[in-house]
Design an enzyme around this catalytic site. Structure first.
Site, PDB file in Angstrom:
ATOM      1  N   ASP A   1      31.879   9.095  31.637  1.00  0.00           N
ATOM      2  CA  ASP A   1      30.931   9.075  30.527  1.00  0.00           C
ATOM      3  C   ASP A   1      29.805  10.044  30.877  1.00  0.00           C
ATOM      4  OD1 ASP A   1      29.039   8.615  28.600  1.00  0.00           O
ATOM      5  OD2 ASP A   1      28.768   6.481  29.048  1.00  0.00           O
TER       6      ASP A   1
ATOM      7  N   ASN B   1      31.183  21.388  26.807  1.00  0.00           N
ATOM      8  CA  ASN B   1      32.028  21.496  25.623  1.00  0.00           C
ATOM      9  C   ASN B   1      32.125  20.203  24.816  1.00  0.00           C
ATOM     10  OD1 ASN B   1      34.503  22.543  24.016  1.00  0.00           O
ATOM     11  ND2 ASN B   1      35.308  20.749  25.088  1.00  0.00           N
TER      12      ASN B   1
ATOM     13  N   LYS C   1      23.326  20.255  17.612  1.00  0.00           N
ATOM     14  CA  LYS C   1      23.799  21.572  18.028  1.00  0.00           C
ATOM     15  C   LYS C   1      22.651  22.583  18.068  1.00  0.00           C
ATOM     16  CE  LYS C   1      28.111  20.728  18.854  1.00  0.00           C
ATOM     17  NZ  LYS C   1      28.645  20.876  20.233  1.00  0.00           N
TER      18      LYS C   1
ATOM     19  N   TYR D   1      24.744  16.028  13.455  1.00  0.00           N
ATOM     20  CA  TYR D   1      25.570  16.950  14.239  1.00  0.00           C
ATOM     21  C   TYR D   1      24.896  18.317  14.328  1.00  0.00           C
ATOM     22  CZ  TYR D   1      29.492  19.980  15.517  1.00  0.00           C
ATOM     23  OH  TYR D   1      30.303  20.912  16.136  1.00  0.00           O
TER      24      TYR D   1
ATOM     25  N   SER E   1      28.097  27.063  14.791  1.00  0.00           N
ATOM     26  CA  SER E   1      27.374  27.771  13.736  1.00  0.00           C
ATOM     27  C   SER E   1      26.505  26.793  12.946  1.00  0.00           C
ATOM     28  CB  SER E   1      28.353  28.480  12.794  1.00  0.00           C
ATOM     29  OG  SER E   1      29.232  27.547  12.183  1.00  0.00           O
TER      30      SER E   1
END
Length: 362
Positions: free
Chosen positions: A141, A170, A239, A235, A223
């Protein structure tokens, strides 16, 4: 796992192909500057230039733009690499990949393995493929500092005290809910995996990289860091935080830690056909086709193995469009975000249980 060597990209013919042709022809100073020299210093060339003044003017502009493009690229590469070079012995490097059990991480691991590079995969979900001998899976985790510390010790014991020199951040999740439909746990978990874990991983693995002044940190953002859409706000925000992490880390490595040889790479990929974004409808078509997983993975592996820092933007057309989205007039930005409600209507990304809370893993 073989690398792509076809004339066309895996996604077929799209805007990037045309852009590449323009860059290698009209915007290529190796082709345009000799034409200018002939026009100025050769009698026949001078006559042709006089007869085709409009065409000659286009060539002059193209040559100037081509030189500026090359100069800008050279300056950018020199800047992000801090004016120093470094060498990598890939028979001795260890690559650590979070979220490497499936999706983009899986293909990154397999591509490194095809080059006989040692890889360690950290993930909460089991491997979805048979790992080659050079790939080691460790269930972990990544939001837990104690779990990462334990895994780090295991890696060092298995490798004669050596720590990973390549860290690929990633792992990512997405809940796909609107702001009012999402729970506090949805938001916190998304940020924990997509952004906060970067700091936890850095605190655990970066000191040895800084001490050696050697290594690479790859941040797989999106993007969406530039342009959000309804039902994926948390999300996109996470990012954007990941992108800021990359930018800040790149600066601190030089100004604070005095480790200018450590490389940093950020990835801003468009819609990629992983199980994370099943049902996602970007509708990019010719200008922004859905990306094959191998396309993104290969770009990352090639960039890491080049030993240089930089930014990967896929599709390439996004460099001029999505990357500059916030520089557009506000009315255009607002209408575009409203229109993007369509992209998540059919979304049904893969759910993975993370510590008793459902999540989606790349």
């Amino acid at each position: 796992m073989s690398f792509h060597d076809g004339i066309l990209p895996r996604e077929g013919f799209h805007a990037d192909v045309l852009g590449g042709l323009v860059q290698h022809s009209l915007l290529n100073p190796i082709l345009t500057i000799p034409v200018l020299l002939l026009a100025n210093y050769h009698q026949k060339g001078h006559q042709l230039a006089a007869q085709h003044m409009r065409t000659f003017s286009i060539v002059k502009v193209a040559a100037a733009l081509g030189v500026m493009r090359l100069l800008n690229g050279w300056l950018s590469q020199r800047a992000v690499n801090n004016g120093v070079t470094d060498t990598y012995d890939w028979s001795k490097e260890i690559v650590l990949i979070t979220g490497g059990a499936d999706g983009i991480g899986r293909q990154i691991a397999l591509m490194f393995a095809s080059k006989n590079v040692k890889v360690v995969v950290l993930d909460v979900q089991p491997m979805t493929y048979e790992a080659p001998p050079s790939v080691t899976y460790m269930k972990c985790d990544i939001t837990s500092a104690s779990a990462l510390s334990e895994v780090h010790q295991k890696i060092k014991r298995a490798n004669g005290g050596q720590s990973p020199s390549i860290i690929i951040l990633n792992a990512g999740i997405c809940k796909g809910r609107s702001i009012l439909d999402s729970t506090a746990r949805d938001v916190s978990l998304t940020f924990e995996v997509n952004a906060i874990s970067h700091y936890t991983l850095a605190r655990e693995f970066l000191p040895s990289i800084v001490e050696a002044n050697h290594g690479t940190v790859v941040t797989v953002a999106s993007s969406a860091a530039w342009a959000t859409a309804p039902r994926m706000v948390e999300y996109a925000a996470s990012k954007a935080a990941a992108l800021a992490f990359h930018e800040g880390l790149s600066a601190e490595l030089v100004s604070v830690y005095k480790a200018p040889k450590v490389r940093t790479i950020v990835v801003n990929q468009g819609h990629t056909k992983t199980r994370l974004f099943q049902g996602f409808n970007a509708g990019g078509g010719f200008f922004g086709p859905p990306l094959e997983v191998d396309t993104v993975a290969e770009a990352i592996v090639r960039k890491v193995m080049s030993g240089s820092s930089g930014q990967i933007i896929l599709p390439g057309f996004y460099k001029g469009l999505v990357a500059n989205f916030r520089s557009l007039p506000l009315w255009m930005q607002h209408w575009s975000r409203i229109d993007l409600v369509r992209v998540m209507k059919e979304w049904n990304g893969r759910q993975v249980d993370l510590g008793g809370s459902p999540a989606v893993a790349t």
